[in-house]
Design an enzyme around this catalytic site. Structure first.
Site, PDB file in Angstrom:
ATOM      1  N   GLY A  59     -51.108  -9.526   2.121  1.00  9.15           N
ATOM      2  CA  GLY A  59     -50.330  -9.421   0.893  1.00  9.15           C
ATOM      3  C   GLY A  59     -49.712  -8.042   0.780  1.00  9.15           C
ATOM      4  O   GLY A  59     -50.094  -7.111   1.493  1.00  9.15           O
ATOM      5  N   CYS A  86     -55.865  -8.650   6.986  1.00  7.75           N
ATOM      6  CA  CYS A  86     -55.013  -7.603   6.417  1.00  7.75           C
ATOM      7  C   CYS A  86     -55.439  -7.285   4.976  1.00  7.75           C
ATOM      8  O   CYS A  86     -56.518  -6.764   4.759  1.00  7.75           O
ATOM      9  CB  CYS A  86     -53.547  -8.001   6.514  1.00  7.75           C
ATOM     10  SG  CYS A  86     -52.398  -6.641   6.184  1.00  7.75           S
ATOM     11  N   TYR A  87     -54.613  -7.610   3.981  1.00  8.45           N
ATOM     12  CA  TYR A  87     -54.993  -7.350   2.592  1.00  8.45           C
ATOM     13  C   TYR A  87     -56.287  -8.072   2.245  1.00  8.45           C
ATOM     14  O   TYR A  87     -57.158  -7.523   1.559  1.00  8.45           O
ATOM     15  CB  TYR A  87     -53.872  -7.792   1.653  1.00  8.45           C
ATOM     16  CG  TYR A  87     -54.158  -7.518   0.190  1.00  8.45           C
ATOM     17  CD1 TYR A  87     -53.948  -6.256  -0.356  1.00  8.45           C
ATOM     18  CD2 TYR A  87     -54.635  -8.526  -0.651  1.00  8.45           C
ATOM     19  CE1 TYR A  87     -54.209  -5.994  -1.697  1.00  8.45           C
ATOM     20  CE2 TYR A  87     -54.895  -8.282  -1.991  1.00  8.45           C
ATOM     21  CZ  TYR A  87     -54.682  -7.012  -2.517  1.00  8.45           C
ATOM     22  OH  TYR A  87     -54.941  -6.758  -3.844  1.00  8.45           O
ATOM     23  N   HIS A 173     -52.835  -9.114  12.018  1.00  9.78           N
ATOM     24  CA  HIS A 173     -52.423 -10.492  11.728  1.00  9.78           C
ATOM     25  C   HIS A 173     -52.625 -11.365  12.972  1.00  9.78           C
ATOM     26  O   HIS A 173     -51.733 -11.478  13.809  1.00  9.78           O
ATOM     27  CB  HIS A 173     -50.950 -10.526  11.305  1.00  9.78           C
ATOM     28  CG  HIS A 173     -50.697  -9.967   9.946  1.00  9.78           C
ATOM     29  ND1 HIS A 173     -50.829 -10.718   8.800  1.00  9.78           N
ATOM     30  CD2 HIS A 173     -50.344  -8.727   9.543  1.00  9.78           C
ATOM     31  CE1 HIS A 173     -50.549  -9.970   7.745  1.00  9.78           C
ATOM     32  NE2 HIS A 173     -50.263  -8.759   8.164  1.00  9.78           N
ATOM     33  N   GLU A 175     -52.529 -14.489  13.143  1.00  7.37           N
ATOM     34  CA  GLU A 175     -51.686 -15.690  13.088  1.00  7.37           C
ATOM     35  C   GLU A 175     -50.313 -15.475  13.706  1.00  7.37           C
ATOM     36  O   GLU A 175     -49.585 -16.450  13.989  1.00  7.37           O
ATOM     37  CB  GLU A 175     -51.527 -16.154  11.631  1.00  7.37           C
ATOM     38  CG  GLU A 175     -50.637 -15.297  10.744  1.00  7.37           C
ATOM     39  CD  GLU A 175     -51.339 -14.090  10.128  1.00  7.37           C
ATOM     40  OE1 GLU A 175     -50.811 -13.538   9.146  1.00  7.37           O
ATOM     41  OE2 GLU A 175     -52.425 -13.721  10.614  1.00  7.37           O
ATOM     42  N   ASP A 231     -40.022 -39.115   8.873  1.00  4.36           N
ATOM     43  CA  ASP A 231     -41.105 -39.116   7.895  1.00  4.36           C
ATOM     44  C   ASP A 231     -41.341 -40.507   7.309  1.00  4.36           C
ATOM     45  O   ASP A 231     -42.467 -41.006   7.289  1.00  4.36           O
ATOM     46  CB  ASP A 231     -40.805 -38.124   6.769  1.00  4.36           C
ATOM     47  CG  ASP A 231     -40.463 -36.744   7.298  1.00  4.36           C
ATOM     48  OD1 ASP A 231     -40.913 -36.418   8.408  1.00  4.36           O
ATOM     49  OD2 ASP A 231     -39.740 -36.011   6.604  1.00  4.36           O
ATOM     50  N   LYS A 379     -44.271 -31.195   9.869  1.00  3.42           N
ATOM     51  CA  LYS A 379     -43.409 -32.112  10.619  1.00  3.42           C
ATOM     52  C   LYS A 379     -43.917 -32.388  12.028  1.00  3.42           C
ATOM     53  O   LYS A 379     -43.888 -33.538  12.490  1.00  3.42           O
ATOM     54  CB  LYS A 379     -41.991 -31.539  10.681  1.00  3.42           C
ATOM     55  CG  LYS A 379     -41.013 -32.366  11.496  1.00  3.42           C
ATOM     56  CD  LYS A 379     -40.623 -33.662  10.820  1.00  3.42           C
ATOM     57  CE  LYS A 379     -39.598 -33.401   9.738  1.00  3.42           C
ATOM     58  NZ  LYS A 379     -39.058 -34.671   9.175  1.00  3.42           N
TER      59      LYS A 379
END
Length: 524
Positions: A59, A86-87, A173, A175, A231, A379
């Protein structure tokens, strides 16, 4: 009979990070189910979701600033495995008695991490590795009972863990793909730290959803809003697998489809699934409702409202055809995805970026109970489920097309004339992208008509005052983020030349080179 239950989620607590959705995606790539929740959600509400683990996102705030987002320390004593990033790492350190402060050395981008103890998180990773940082504050002292795993030049404590309490944290991070061992660190937390199994697979999703659909629907009849896109096709196939001929699919030809698409839906989808399909020609109805409307949110809401009204008409027809002994039509299937929910402000505290017609555009007096088997999926997960169900690749691999169709690719009023212009331009762009073998390299390529804009041009030695169209080729994994696709200049030149030669109302073709964020994929 045992009531089917949804999988226990890994909750990603969003502290305003640009990467919160990405964390959730990386968890799912590890075949573990995840959901994003806001930091404002009370701990009691988080625990009520029966989470398998919790991840605290990054954040933009400083943990010691007035009004900075925080977390109830009770979270760390609830027995749920927690990873701070992180934050979130700094919030955890501060809440548990560690020290967080400025070091005077901010770290942004690629940063060298020195591993001093592997522990659970950093097992079998290099002793020195590159990670993606974005911080000005740093943890100076780990909470009591925590082992320091790594340091950097700007972070005296760059990673720590308390294995007994199943509490873990990293300053970087993991990710982000730029973090050398990022996915490995996340998987170590999920598999070793939290003890989770990688069982969120297409096969398990199908089994879970079939059971949930049967439980929800019972013996009632169901109709499905079949747009012809990925979808709705996958949603329809899931429901058909669950309840068979209780399902009737309804395709609404609202006059906003691209050239040849209605015929393709009638031919290809029915042939591949054997589903019962009703096609409703409602062009006049939608164009009348959209007359004079230029505001994009109003367009979406009108299209969503009229969709539902058409389905209510279809419901009455299906009941009439079934006779007195037939079950009532109580349920409406929609191909709503997780990004639709998040962008429409339905992601538990998320901002309303735009109302998707099947979320924010639904009328208040809806007469159906919704069946949305894809509501928790991105998706790429939908495509994987479709392949698991045996849906042909021509349908599963199709580029996304919005439910409101060309209605939100016309900047200005939706008229038959404007639709005709856009259809012809769109057909040329699609044809040339296919010829160039680029269909699998782009996520989608909206063609946008700027009906409210005209510019001077010259054609045949004469002055023109025509419309521009915008090509919007993008690459993405899940539509939550996207980058513009670098198409070959030769292909762009052919598309531009053909459109301006063959669609006389258009005298200018431009290229949108904006990523998401800050832009969205569709212009409206």
């Amino acid at each position: 009979m045992t009531t089917p239950t949804a999988p226990r989620p890994v909750l990603v607590v969003d502290f305003g990070a640009q990467y919160a959705q990405l964390i959730a995606r990386r968890v799912r790539e590890a075949q573990v189910y995840s959901e994003v929740v806001p930091h404002s959600m009370p701990v009691e509400a988080m625990l009520a979701k029966n989470p398998a683990a919790i991840i605290l996102s990054g954040g933009p705030s400083s943990v010691y600033a007035d009004g900075a987002p925080s977390v109830d320390p009770a979270l760390f004593g609830a027995g749920v495995p927690v990873l701070g990033i992180c934050y979130g790492f700094q919030v955890m350190a501060q809440a548990l008695g560690g020290d967080v402060a400025q070091t005077g050395l901010s770290e942004f981008g690629g940063t060298v991490v020195d591993v001093c103890e592997a522990g659970v998180l950093l097992a079998n990773t290099p002793s020195q590795q590159s990670a993606w940082m974005s911080h000005g504050d740093a943890v100076h002292r780990a909470p009591q009972g925590f082992r320091v795993l790594a340091t950097t030049a700007g972070a005296p404590v760059a990673a720590f863990e308390n294995r007994e309490q199943r509490l873990f944290g990293v300053q970087w991070h993991p990710e982000v793909k730029h973090s050398e061992t990022g996915q490995t660190v996340l998987e170590h937390f999920l598999y070793e730290g939290a003890g989770l199994a990688p069982d969120w697979t297409p096969s398990s999703i199908v089994d879970d959803q079939v059971a949930l659909i049967r439980e929800q629907v019972g013996s009632a009849r169901v109709i499905c809003a079949l747009s012809g896109g990925v979808d709705s096709a996958v949603a329809a196939a899931l429901v058909q697998k669950a309840v068979g001929d209780q399902l009737t699919c309804v395709h609404v030809d609202h006059g906003l489809m691209r050239a040849g698409e209605v015929e393709q839906i009638e031919r290809d989808f029915v042939a591949s699934t054997g589903v019962r399909l009703i096609v409703r020609d409602e062009k006049e109805r939608f164009l009348t409702a959209l007359a004079g409307v230029t505001d994009p949110e109003t367009k979406r809401k009108i299209i969503g409202r009229e969709f539902i009204r058409v389905f209510e008409d279809a419901q009455r027809q299906i009941i009439k055809d079934a006779g007195e002994a037939g079950e009532d039509v109580k349920f409406l299937v929609q191909g709503t995805l997780y990004p639709d929910v998040v962008e429409s402000g339905g992601g538990e505290g998320a901002a309303n970026i735009k109302s998707h017609h099947n979320v924010g555009g639904l009328p208040d007096d809806l007469q159906f109970e919704l069946v949305e088997p894809l509501r928790a999926l991105f998706k790429d997960e939908v495509r994987a489920v479709g392949r698991e169900l045996g849906i042909p690749e021509e349908i599963v691999g199709r580029q996304p097309f919005p439910g409101p169709g060309l209605g939100i690719r016309i900047i200005g009023e939706v008229t038959e004339h404007n639709l005709d212009i856009l259809r012809r331009a769109d057909a040329i762009a699609r044809e040339e992208l296919t010829k160039a073998g680029l269909d699998q390299e782009i996520w989608q390529c909206p063609v946008v008509l700027l009906a409210d804009v005209r510019s001077v041009g010259v054609q045949g030695d004469g002055r023109t005052y025509g419309h521009p169209v915008v090509l919007r080729p993008v690459s993405s994994e899940d539509a939550m983020t996207a980058d513009w696709t670098r198409l070959p200049y030769e292909t762009l030149a052919v598309i531009s030349t053909r459109i301006t030669n063959e669609v006389r109302e258009i005298n200018r073709v431009v290229l949108d080179v904006t990523s998401k964020p800050p832009a969205t994929i569709e212009w409206e």
